[in-house]
Design an enzyme around this catalytic site. Structure first.
Site, mmCIF file in Angstrom:
data_model
loop_
_atom_site.group_PDB
_atom_site.id
_atom_site.type_symbol
_atom_site.label_atom_id
_atom_site.label_comp_id
_atom_site.label_asym_id
_atom_site.label_seq_id
_atom_site.Cartn_x
_atom_site.Cartn_y
_atom_site.Cartn_z
ATOM 1 N N GLY A 187 0.846 -1.184 0.000
ATOM 2 C CA GLY A 187 0.000 0.000 0.000
ATOM 3 C C GLY A 187 0.882 1.234 0.000
ATOM 4 C CE LYS A 206 3.519 -4.491 8.262
ATOM 5 N NZ LYS A 206 4.616 -4.807 7.344
ATOM 6 C CB THR A 216 -4.868 -2.742 5.863
ATOM 7 O OG1 THR A 216 -4.061 -1.666 5.371
ATOM 8 C CG2 THR A 216 -5.607 -2.294 7.113
ATOM 9 C CG ASN A 258 -3.181 -2.003 0.461
ATOM 10 O OD1 ASN A 258 -2.823 -2.186 1.630
ATOM 11 N ND2 ASN A 258 -3.603 -0.845 0.025
ATOM 12 C CD GLU A 308 -5.966 0.026 2.847
ATOM 13 O OE1 GLU A 308 -5.513 -0.111 4.000
ATOM 14 O OE2 GLU A 308 -5.986 1.124 2.255
ATOM 15 C CB ILE A 336 -5.748 -11.342 8.615
ATOM 16 C CG1 ILE A 336 -5.981 -11.384 7.093
ATOM 17 C CG2 ILE A 336 -5.963 -12.713 9.240
ATOM 18 C CD1 ILE A 336 -5.098 -12.375 6.354
ATOM 19 C CG HIS A 381 -3.534 -15.022 13.116
ATOM 20 N ND1 HIS A 381 -3.807 -15.960 14.092
ATOM 21 C CD2 HIS A 381 -2.280 -15.294 12.652
ATOM 22 C CE1 HIS A 381 -2.767 -16.767 14.215
ATOM 23 N NE2 HIS A 381 -1.828 -16.377 13.359
ATOM 24 N NE ARG A 420 -15.948 1.993 11.473
ATOM 25 C CZ ARG A 420 -14.961 2.648 10.873
ATOM 26 N NH1 ARG A 420 -15.233 3.654 10.069
ATOM 27 N NH2 ARG A 420 -13.701 2.301 11.061
ATOM 28 C CG PHE A 441 -12.093 8.343 12.935
ATOM 29 C CD1 PHE A 441 -13.072 8.025 13.876
ATOM 30 C CD2 PHE A 441 -12.005 7.569 11.793
ATOM 31 C CE1 PHE A 441 -13.918 6.955 13.692
ATOM 32 C CE2 PHE A 441 -12.850 6.488 11.594
ATOM 33 C CZ PHE A 441 -13.805 6.187 12.549
HETATM 34 P P1 ADP Z 1 0.947 -1.362 3.325
HETATM 35 O O1 ADP Z 1 0.814 0.129 3.200
HETATM 36 O O2 ADP Z 1 2.018 -1.931 2.436
HETATM 37 O O3 ADP Z 1 -0.365 -2.064 3.127
HETATM 38 P P2 ADP Z 1 0.671 -1.993 6.158
HETATM 39 O O4 ADP Z 1 1.340 -1.284 7.295
HETATM 40 O O5 ADP Z 1 -0.806 -1.818 6.015
HETATM 41 O O6 ADP Z 1 1.459 -1.615 4.827
HETATM 42 O O7 ADP Z 1 1.015 -3.547 6.321
HETATM 43 C C1 ADP Z 1 0.370 -4.484 5.490
HETATM 44 C C2 ADP Z 1 1.163 -5.781 5.352
HETATM 45 O O8 ADP Z 1 1.397 -6.360 6.636
HETATM 46 C C3 ADP Z 1 0.380 -6.821 4.582
HETATM 47 O O9 ADP Z 1 0.564 -6.704 3.181
HETATM 48 C C4 ADP Z 1 0.938 -8.135 5.126
HETATM 49 O O10 ADP Z 1 2.040 -8.554 4.348
HETATM 50 C C5 ADP Z 1 1.410 -7.776 6.538
HETATM 51 N N1 ADP Z 1 0.564 -8.271 7.633
HETATM 52 C C6 ADP Z 1 1.054 -8.855 8.766
HETATM 53 N N2 ADP Z 1 0.058 -9.196 9.596
HETATM 54 C C7 ADP Z 1 -1.111 -8.832 8.988
HETATM 55 C C8 ADP Z 1 -2.489 -8.944 9.362
HETATM 56 N N3 ADP Z 1 -2.872 -9.490 10.553
HETATM 57 N N4 ADP Z 1 -3.429 -8.492 8.492
HETATM 58 C C9 ADP Z 1 -3.047 -7.923 7.314
HETATM 59 N N5 ADP Z 1 -1.764 -7.798 6.908
HETATM 60 C C10 ADP Z 1 -0.786 -8.241 7.728
HETATM 61 MG MG MG Z 2 -2.114 -1.508 4.235
#
Ligand code: ADP
Ligand code: MG
Length: 148
Positions: A14, A20, A26, A28, A79, A82, A84, A104, A109
């Site tokens: 993303g 993170k 999330t 993408n 996005e 998960i 977990h 929603r 925010f």
């Molecule tokens: P980005 O801007 O690249 O989406 P994020 O900070 O949203 O960066 O992190 C997303 C990445 O984190 C996912 O692509 C995946 O590889 C990893 N990831 C690790 N744990 C999870 C989780 N529980 N749900 C979604 N993505 C996760």
């Molecule tokens: Mg993301």
């Protein structure tokens, strides 16, 4: 209207909006997956099930469909968070999702704290909904047993 909705594709990066760092990464979906969304698929936060590659686990997830500020809100994003704790990333891996219900609309925010609180509530809502038999049965759906 369009639910349940089945979506699958490769996890792309993303825009590093720091999800993170907030403890809410999330994954993408790429453009080809987003292009397939019906035009009237509502933006907002959804819940459902997710699976990575051919892994055995089916996970609870919350998924958000929104407009990408990077493209001046002309392109949608999809996005998936998960529900977990993973000890690794899964960029480039195949993600399957079944979107079952709407939680929603997207909203702005006033602070990061209120955003984080809203997402934690979304997660709690998702977990509750997904206990319902009509939702649980989708975790066994053949969609998840077909190889990607
Ligand atoms: P980005 O801007 O690249 O989406 P994020 O900070 O949203 O960066 O992190 C997303 C990445 O984190 C996912 O692509 C995946 O590889 C990893 N990831 C690790 N744990 C999870 C989780 N529980 N749900 C979604 N993505 C996760
Ligand atoms: Mg993301």
């Amino acid at each position: 209207l369009h639910l349940p909705y089945f979506a699958e594709g490769t996890v792309v990066s993303g825009f590093g909006r720091g999800s993170k760092e907030l403890g809410i990464p999330t994954a993408n979906f790429p453009d080809d997956v987003i292009q397939k969304l019906p035009a009237d698929f509502e933006c907002g936060v959804y819940y459902g099930w997710a699976k990575i590659n051919n892994d055995e686990n089916i996970y609870q997830m919350v998924l958000c469909v929104g407009w990408n500020p990077y493209y001046h809100n002309t392109v949608k994003t999809m996005e998936t968070h998960i529900i977990h704790k993973f000890d690794h990333d899964f960029y480039g891996q195949h993600l399957k999702t079944i979107i079952l219900g709407y939680i929603r609309p997207m909203c702005n925010f006033e602070s990061l704290d209120s955003l984080i609180a809203a997402i934690h509530k979304d997660i709690a809502d998702a977990v509750e909904h997904l206990k319902e038999p009509e939702c649980l049965k989708y975790s066994q759906h053949p969609f998840f047993s077909q190889p990607p």
